[in-house]
Design an enzyme around this catalytic site. Structure first.
Site, short mmCIF file in Angstrom:
data_model
loop_
_atom_site.label_atom_id
_atom_site.label_comp_id
_atom_site.label_asym_id
_atom_site.label_seq_id
_atom_site.Cartn_x
_atom_site.Cartn_y
_atom_site.Cartn_z
CB CYS A 13 -10.55 -5.20 2.20
SG CYS A 13 -8.98 -5.96 2.74
CB CYS A 34 -5.27 -0.85 6.16
SG CYS A 34 -4.59 -2.48 5.72
CB CYS A 38 5.83 -2.48 -7.05
SG CYS A 38 5.16 -0.83 -6.84
NE ARG A 81 6.43 1.99 -10.12
CZ ARG A 81 6.68 2.04 -11.44
NH1 ARG A 81 6.24 3.08 -12.13
NH2 ARG A 81 7.35 1.08 -12.05
#
Length: 333
Positions: free
Chosen positions: A53, A57, A189, A261
């Site tokens: 990727c 991050c 989500c 979650r």
């Protein structure tokens, strides 16, 4: 308790700072108003495109900018994904989440393959969630047409702290993707990660952003950082467990209809600690047959261990496409 979309920072902080046992009690009470407290949704996360990727991050093993154990891999064959989904369904999993290490979705042959995966796994009677990076409104519509049930796009942290963790996209980019999904009937989500070096105020700010979305995200993942060797955050200290419980409980109170979650980082929690999380309002977990959640660096409890835990706690797996609610009862918070 009424559903609100105008929560203020000071109100959320006051909830977060409520004496711990009282906070858990309040959250458990709200949870029983809107959900069946005996049911937990069990999800399986499949990395359909691992590594390589271009994003930076700071927590992620899949970034091409860091030297981690993760090696770039090609998009999985549809047959492989179907086989994994079948095995997951056989264990009681009701949602399959497919993640690709992309910055954004591109209109190419790989996206066409993902659309086919979504159609086929949905056809198995499973909820399908995708997390593929940034998304245009047209791409969101195509995913909806393929039968997609949910799209994951986490905010990660507060808008104020975000640029400390990621520089290759903006907070606005994240919110724009969520808005594009909201133009369809695909559910949202979106949650965050604890342990990035953020302050409590950053956590409160992130919760405020989520709780001011109208409607609230149908799913709010609370992730605990898994420190990955080779990433800038490899030496971050562990998040104290009770801070995790406070986040779950606060999210439950201010977004009462959302599924909360208990996601990445659950492997480090004992059964007793997970039980506290369920008491505080978490009603979904990720499980696996290979002890990993997304990559080799993110551990995940296996199906057998989770089934044993649910049996011990008297909990059952929630079927797919079934938003269970308890009979609403007056609860004062």
């Amino acid at each position: 308790m009424e559903i609100r979309y105008d929560w203020q920072n000071t109100e959320i902080l006051a909830i977060y700072n409520t004496p711990l046992l009282e906070l858990i009690y309040q959250a458990a009470s709200v949870h029983r108003q809107y959900h069946n407290p005996k049911q937990i949704q069990v999800c399986k996360l499949i990395s359909i495109k691992t590594g390589g990727c271009p994003e930076d991050c700071s927590y992620c093993a899949q970034s091409s900018r860091y030297k981690t154990e993760v090696k770039p891999e090609a998009l999985l064959e549809k047959e492989t994904v179907i086989d994994i989904a079948k095995k997951a369904k056989a264990t009681g999993v009701s949602r399959v989440c497919m993640g690709a290490a992309w910055r954004e979705v591109r209109n190419n042959s790989q996206f066409e393959e993902v659309l086919d995966m979504v159609k086929d796994v949905t056809g198995m009677g499973l909820e399908v969630c995708c997390t593929l990076g940034m998304l245009t409104a047209d791409q969101a519509k195509r995913l909806e047409d393929a039968g997609l049930y949910a799209y994951n796009h986490n905010l990660d942290t507060s808008q104020e702290y975000y640029s400390t963790i990621i520089s290759t996209r903006t907070y606005g980019d994240r919110l724009n993707t969520i808005e594009n999904v909201r133009q369809t009937n695909v559910t949202v989500c979106s949650g965050g990660i604890l342990g990035l070096g953020e302050s409590i105020q950053d956590r409160i700010s992130m919760l405020q952003t989520l709780s001011n979305l109208h409607p609230h995200p149908e799913s709010v993942p609370i992730n605990i950082l898994s420190q990955v060797p080779g990433t800038p955050l490899e030496n971050q200290p562990d998040v104290p467990f009770w801070e995790v419980v406070r986040m779950i409980a606060t999210a439950r109170i201010i977004m009462p209809t959302s599924d909360v979650r208990l996601s990445a980082g659950r492997a480090r929690l004992s059964q007793v600690e997970q039980a506290f999380c369920f008491m505080a309002g978490a009603n979904s977990i990720f499980s696996s047959d290979d002890n990993k959640m997304l990559t080799v660096t993110t551990p995940c409890p296996d199906y057998d261990a989770d089934q044993e835990m649910l049996n011990l706690l008297g909990l059952e797996m929630r079927p797919p496409f079934q938003k269970q609610q308890a009979v609403p009862t007056p609860v004062t918070v």
